[in-house]
Every structure is written in C-alpha cells, then in structure tokens.
Design a protein around this motif. Structure first.
Motif, PDB file in Angstrom:
ATOM      1  N   PHE A   1       0.868  -1.169   0.000  1.00  0.00           N
ATOM      2  CA  PHE A   1       0.000   0.000   0.000  1.00  0.00           C
ATOM      3  C   PHE A   1       0.907   1.221   0.000  1.00  0.00           C
ATOM      4  CE2 PHE A   1      -3.230   2.903   1.738  1.00  0.00           C
ATOM      5  CZ  PHE A   1      -4.307   2.547   0.964  1.00  0.00           C
TER       6      PHE A   1
ATOM      7  N   GLU B   1      -1.348  10.221  -4.622  1.00  0.00           N
ATOM      8  CA  GLU B   1      -2.576  10.225  -5.431  1.00  0.00           C
ATOM      9  C   GLU B   1      -2.719  11.476  -6.288  1.00  0.00           C
ATOM     10  OE1 GLU B   1      -6.414   8.684  -3.955  1.00  0.00           O
ATOM     11  OE2 GLU B   1      -5.418   8.661  -1.997  1.00  0.00           O
TER      12      GLU B   1
ATOM     13  N   GLU C   1      -6.941   2.496  -5.372  1.00  0.00           N
ATOM     14  CA  GLU C   1      -7.217   1.625  -4.227  1.00  0.00           C
ATOM     15  C   GLU C   1      -5.942   1.183  -3.509  1.00  0.00           C
ATOM     16  OE1 GLU C   1      -9.418  -1.364  -6.246  1.00  0.00           O
ATOM     17  OE2 GLU C   1     -11.198  -0.099  -6.406  1.00  0.00           O
ATOM     18  N   LYS C   2      -4.789   1.379  -4.129  1.00  0.00           N
ATOM     19  CA  LYS C   2      -3.502   1.004  -3.530  1.00  0.00           C
ATOM     20  C   LYS C   2      -2.777   2.207  -2.933  1.00  0.00           C
ATOM     21  CE  LYS C   2      -1.517  -2.607  -4.076  1.00  0.00           C
ATOM     22  NZ  LYS C   2      -1.373  -3.832  -3.274  1.00  0.00           N
TER      23      LYS C   2
ATOM     24  N   SER D   1      -3.495   1.882  -9.367  1.00  0.00           N
ATOM     25  CA  SER D   1      -4.872   1.980  -8.909  1.00  0.00           C
ATOM     26  C   SER D   1      -4.975   2.852  -7.663  1.00  0.00           C
ATOM     27  CB  SER D   1      -5.407   0.576  -8.586  1.00  0.00           C
ATOM     28  OG  SER D   1      -6.626   0.660  -7.890  1.00  0.00           O
TER      29      SER D   1
END
Length: 177
Positions: A21, A28, A44-45, A42
């Motif tokens: 992670f 981001e 989400e990671k 992604s």
C-alpha cells in the motif's frame, strides 16, 4: 533503459503484491516528481497524506506491524527528517525490543531533490543516506544510481523475509534524463 521507466516498472511490481500500500505526499495527486512514477497505479492502492511526516512514518510502522507492506514515499530526504524518530527509534529496533517477535518491514522511497532546471537550494536537495546508515542496524539503504539497479532493488526489498526494512534512494534529476 531510462531511469523513469524503470521506476514505473518497479512501482507496478510493488502494486501487484496484495499486501503493499502506497502512502505519502503526491501519491494520489500531482505535486512532486515521484507522483508521475505512480500515476498509473490503482487509487485503491494509494493513500494521499498531508505534510505530516511523523504521522506518515508512524502509520507505516503500524501498517507493517499488522502484516501489510507499506511503501512510504517521501519526495525529499529533507522531508523524511521529520520521521527520523519513528525510523531510528522504532522501525529499526522493533525486532530487538520484542525479542524477535515483531519485525515489520517498511519500504521507504525517498528522493534526492533535483537541481535542474531550477536549484531548490539546500533545504530541498540533501542526501542523508550515510547518516541513516550510521544510525540504524536493521534498515538496508540502497542508492539507485543506475536504471538497471531500480527494479532488482525494489524486488529485493519486497521479497525480503528477514524483517529488514529498506530505504531506496532515488535521484530526481535522473528521472528527467
């Protein structure tokens, strides 16, 4: 083989692992040179954090204790200095303090700031690898001087089973060449 392309490959390799992670500044959202090498990953990671390096390092330590493999990203060594206590007095010493019962692994990604095209001055281009090496015994520090070093170094950091964390030192100027 270009430095930046190898960084992208290394980040993809890390992202494929179910326990990794990415946390930090410009993980981001755009804002530093490191962002571009993770833009394709992604959401989400990834977890974007504010400028709170002590918090970031503590979060990475806690995530690692819980069995995750955090990739804690710092745009500059000079920013990482705020998390030094958590690295030197905690991450480096967990195994010893717990008699081997707890040896979490964190992958720390840090850059030596660029000097081209604009020199950001001394507060943004430090390289404290030697200082960290002298302060720690259970953290492996890897200088990523050549493009061909990048993927193998990140792969080794990811696949370590000895509980040793790794600080991977990138050079911002090389990403632009």
């Amino acid at each position: 083989m270009k430095y930046f392309e190898e960084l992208q490959k290394a980040m993809s390799l890390l992202a494929e692992h179910p326990k990794t992670f990415f946390i930090g500044q410009a993980v981001e959202y755009e804002g530093t040179g490191l962002y571009d090498s993770m833009a394709h990953l992604s959401a989400e990671k990834k977890l974007e954090l504010p400028v709170a390096e002590y918090l970031q390092t503590g979060m990475a330590n806690g995530m690692a204790i819980q069995g995750m493999i955090p990739v804690s990203t710092y745009p500059r060594w000079n920013f990482l200095l705020m998390g030094t206590d958590q690295i030197v007095n905690h991450l480096d010493k967990f195994a010893e303090m717990s008699n081997g019962a707890c040896s979490p692994k964190v992958i720390i990604r840090v850059a030596v700031g660029s000097i081209r095209p604009v020199d950001p001055q001394c507060q943004h281009k430090g390289n404290f690898a030697e200082a960290f090496a002298s302060m720690t015994q259970n953290i492996h520090i890897v200088m990523l001087n050549e493009p061909e070093d990048i993927v193998p170094a990140y792969k080794h950091a990811l696949n370590r089973t000895d509980g040793v964390s790794t600080i991977l030192v990138e050079f911002a100027d090389f990403s632009k060449e």
